[in-house]
Design an enzyme around this catalytic site. Structure first.
Site, PDB file in Angstrom:
ATOM      1  N   HIS A  79       2.584  -2.982  -6.219  1.00  0.00           N
ATOM      2  CA  HIS A  79       2.105  -3.737  -5.819  1.00  0.00           C
ATOM      3  C   HIS A  79       0.602  -3.666  -6.058  1.00  0.00           C
ATOM      4  O   HIS A  79      -0.131  -4.415  -6.007  1.00  0.00           O
ATOM      5  CB  HIS A  79       2.092  -4.053  -4.874  1.00  0.00           C
ATOM      6  CG  HIS A  79       1.601  -3.473  -3.270  1.00  0.00           C
ATOM      7  ND1 HIS A  79       1.790  -1.923  -3.003  1.00  0.00           N
ATOM      8  CD2 HIS A  79      -0.366  -2.926  -2.981  1.00  0.00           C
ATOM      9  CE1 HIS A  79       0.996  -0.789  -2.731  1.00  0.00           C
ATOM     10  NE2 HIS A  79      -0.444  -1.652  -2.652  1.00  0.00           N
TER      11      HIS A  79
ATOM     12  N   CYS B  73       0.621   3.682  -4.311  1.00  0.00           N
ATOM     13  CA  CYS B  73       0.470   3.672  -3.343  1.00  0.00           C
ATOM     14  C   CYS B  73       1.083   3.857  -2.488  1.00  0.00           C
ATOM     15  O   CYS B  73       1.631   3.971  -1.770  1.00  0.00           O
ATOM     16  CB  CYS B  73      -0.564   2.341  -3.221  1.00  0.00           C
ATOM     17  SG  CYS B  73      -1.190   0.945  -1.428  1.00  0.00           S
TER      18      CYS B  73
ATOM     19  N   SER C 265       1.482   2.025   0.635  1.00  0.00           N
ATOM     20  CA  SER C 265       2.026   1.318   1.809  1.00  0.00           C
ATOM     21  C   SER C 265       3.354   0.868   0.713  1.00  0.00           C
ATOM     22  O   SER C 265       4.116   0.643   1.732  1.00  0.00           O
ATOM     23  CB  SER C 265       0.840  -0.131   0.637  1.00  0.00           C
ATOM     24  OG  SER C 265      -0.285   0.036   1.709  1.00  0.00           O
TER      25      SER C 265
END
Length: 396
Positions: free
Chosen positions: A89, A67, A69
Site C-alpha cells: 500500500h 510496511c 501493516s
C-alpha cells in the site's frame, strides 16, 4: 519495461489511438507477489490484471515500500484482509490506462495509490476535522472493488485487493478516489514512502498532535513511521525529542533526523514512563505510539504530562485488542487520540508533500536502508522482522 512502452499519449498523429484503446481493454499478464493463506510466504506468480472499469485507473507500479501493516496483514491481524491477496500500500507508478468517467487522471501521469481514499463528497471529506472517507470505508466489500469484483486472477482463482491499493505487483487497479496525481518530475523511487510511512509519521506530529515550538516529545518505536514523527517534531520546532526503542541500532539515525536523546527501556530497572516523567519534570507535551502494542500505548499515555499531555496512537493493534486504564488519568487534562495517514486529506495533500520533497523540505532517502527487486520480497520482510531495516523499497 521502458517508460515509452506503457505511457500513452493524448494526441497521436500516427493514428494509433485505436490501438491504445484496444490495449486499454486488454487483460495484462504480469508478475505479482501473492499471499495464498494466512502466515504463508509470498509467492511470485503470473497474475491477470483486468482492464479498469468506470472510475478506475490501471497503474504500472515502479516502486513500493514494505510496511509493518503489510506484515500485520500476513499474520491475520487486520480484519480488512481476505486471502489469497496481493498486499502492498506504499507505492508509486505511472498510469497505464483509465476507465470511463475518470476525470482528473490520464495515461502517463505519475501517481501514488492511496490507502485512505478521498471522494470529496461525503461528510468526512467535506469536514476539515477529518481525513477519513465514508465512501472509501463503507462502499465496498473487503478486498473487492466497488462493483463487488476483483481485477486480479491467478491460476483461475480470484485474488483479493488490499487497502484500495495492492502495490506488490507490476500492475494494479485502483479507483480514481484512491489515486493522487503527483508532479511529473517526482522520483519514481523513494517517493513511494509518501504513500504511507513518511506521511503517517510526519503528519501525526504536524496535524494530529499539532506539536508546538519549544515543546517536549517522546516517540515510542523508531521504525520508519516513528522516525518520520521525529522529522515532523523537528520541523515543528520541538525543543526536546526523545526516541524510545528496545533496538539501540536505531538510535544513530533517530538522532541524525532530530532526536535529542534516545532511551532503551531495557537499560532501566523501572518502567519507562517513570524514567520519562523524572527526566522531563512531569512528562512530555506529546507522546507518540508507533508500534501497535497495548503495553506501549499505555507507556506513551503515562509518559505524557498529567495536565496537558497529548498522546497520539499511530501503531496498528491486533484485532479485538482492548486497552484499559483509570479514567482519572484523563480528568486532569490529558488527551489521547488516534491518527491515520497523519491526518492528511489524501488527494489534496499527497501532491503537496511530493512538491515539498522536491523542494528538499525533508529527505525521504534518510528512511531507506535497503532496495530489492520484487522477487526478493520475502527477504525484505525478513529484514523488517529482524529489525535490520527502516524501509526496504521493492523495485518493481
Amino acid at each position: 519495461m521502458p517508460l515509452k512502452e506503457y505511457i500513452q499519449t493524448d494526441r497521436d498523429p500516427e493514428g494509433t489511438v485505436d490501438k491504445d484503446r484496444k490495449k486499454k481493454d486488454k487483460v495484462i499478464k504480469c508478475k505479482a507477489a501473492v499471499i495464498w493463506e494466512k502466515s504463508a510466504p509470498f509467492s511470485i506468480e503470473e497474475v491477470e490484471v483486468a482492464p479498469p472499469k468506470a472510475n478506475e485507473v490501471r497503474i504500472k507500479i515502479v516502486a513500493t515500500g514494505i510496511c509493518r501493516s503489510d506484515d500485520h496483514a500476513i499474520e491475520g491481524k487486520l480484519s480488512t484482509v481476505k486471502f489469497p491477496v496481493i498486499l502492498g500500500h506504499e507505492g508509486v507508478g505511472i498510469v497505464e490506462s483509465t476507465g470511463e468517467s475518470v476525470k482528473h487522471i490520464k495515461p502517463g501521469d505519475r501517481v501514488i495509490p492511496l490507502f485512505v481514499p478521498q471522494c470529496g463528497q461525503c461528510i468526512c471529506c467535506k469536514d476539515p476535522r477529518s481525513n477519513m472517507c465514508i465512501a472509501g470505508k463503507m462502499k465496498k466489500a473487503v478486498g473487492l472493488m466497488s462493483d463487488g469484483t476483483s481485477r486480479f486472477t491467478c491460476k483461475g482463482k480470484q485474488i483479493y485487493h488490499f487497502m484500495n491499493t495492492s502495490t506488490f505487483t507490476e500492475y494494479t487497479v485502483a479507483e480514481e478516489m484512491s489515486v493522487a496525481k503527483i508532479d511529473s518530475g517526482a522520483s519514481l523511487d523513494n517517493t513511494c514512502l509518501i504513500g504511507c510511512g513518511f506521511s503517517t509519521g510526519y503528519g501525526s506530529a504536524l496535524n494530529s498532535a499539532k506539536v508546538h515550538p519549544g515543546s517536549t516529545c517522546a516517540i515510542f518505536g523508531l521504525g520508519g513511521i516513528g522516525l518520520a514523527v521525529i522529522m515532523g517534531c523537528k520541523i515543528a520546532g520541538a525543543a526536546r525529542i526523545i526516541g524510545v526503542d528496545i533496538n539501540p541500532d536505531k538510535f544513530n539515525i533517530a538522532k541524525e533526523l532530530g532526536a535529542t536523546e534516545c532511551i532503551n527501556p531495557k537499560d532501566y530497572d523501572k518502567p519507562v514512563p517513570q524514567v520519562i516523567l523524572e527526566q522531563t519534570g512531569g512528562g512530555v507535551d506529546y507522546a507518540f505510539e508507533c508500534v501497535g502494542h497495548i503495553e506501549t500505548m499505555l507507556a506513551a499515555l503515562n509518559s505524557s504530562h498529567f495536565a496537558y499531555g497529548t498522546t497520539v496512537i499511530v501503531g496498528v493493534s491486533a484485532p479485538e485488542s482492548t486497552i484499559s486504564f483509570d479514567p482519572m488519568i484523563l480528568l486532569t487534562g490529558r488527551t489521547i487520540k488516534g491518527s491515520v495517514f497523519g491526518g492528511w486529506k489524501s488527494k489534496n495533500s499527497v501532491p503537496q508533500l511530493v512538491s515539498d520533497s522536491l523542494a528538499k523540505k525533508f529527505d525521504l532517502e534518510k528512511l531507506v536502508t535497503h532496495r530489492l527487486p520484487l522477487n526478493k520480497i520475502n527477504e525484505g520482510f525478513d529484514l523488517l522482522r529482524s529489525g535490520k531495516s527502516i524501509r526496504t523499497i521493492l523495485l518493481v
